[in-house]
Design an enzyme around this catalytic site. Structure first.
Site, PDB file in Angstrom:
ATOM      1  CB  ALA A  46       8.979  -1.452   4.778  1.00  0.00           C
ATOM      2  CD  GLU A  54      -6.145   3.581  -7.091  1.00  0.00           C
ATOM      3  OE1 GLU A  54      -6.364   4.806  -7.120  1.00  0.00           O
ATOM      4  OE2 GLU A  54      -5.396   3.049  -6.246  1.00  0.00           O
TER       5      GLU A  54
END
Length: 132
Positions: A46, A54
């Site tokens: 999904a 990050e």
């Protein structure tokens, strides 16, 4: 000799979970205390439910009790350096001074540097909430 941010990001990138796009990203950040934290992108079938490299590095930093980013290095296998997404720019801005440098790199050695302020001009910050 301490590991460089480039070395840390390059090494950790190999652990990215990118079975759908094949686009693996590694990120390393150094805190004001000198500690290095790393993260990788983690995809999900999904697509919007995945996480960025990050964000993973920032979560590791917070989990360790640190709160100040001094610099960031992001690496991906792309023809040109890839900048952090908008959400990650805001996350970096939450923990870094506007002048902190984010270095974006490719596996082939191309780099691009920008300050947090250059990546996210007009960033939303705590000072916006003070007007309550």
């Amino acid at each position: 000799m301490p590991e460089t941010l480039r070395d840390a990001a390059t090494r950790i990138r190999e652990h990215a979970y990118a079975p759908y796009s094949g686009f693996r990203v590694g990120a390393a950040l150094r805190t004001d205390a000198g500690t290095v934290f790393t993260g990788v992108n983690v995809e999900n079938v999904a697509y919007p439910e995945g996480t960025c490299a990050e964000a993973g590095a920032i979560a590791a930093m917070c989990a360790a009790g640190e709160r100040r980013i001094a610099g960031v290095f992001v690496i991906a296998d792309s023809p040109d350096p890839v900048a952090p997404c908008g959400g990650c720019r805001q996350k970096i801005a939450e923990f870094a001074d506007p002048g902190a440098v984010v270095i974006m790199a490719t596996l082939s050695g191309k780099t691009r540097s920008a300050t947090v302020a250059e990546l996210l001009p007009g960033a939303f910050g705590p000072h916006h909430l003070a007007a309550r």
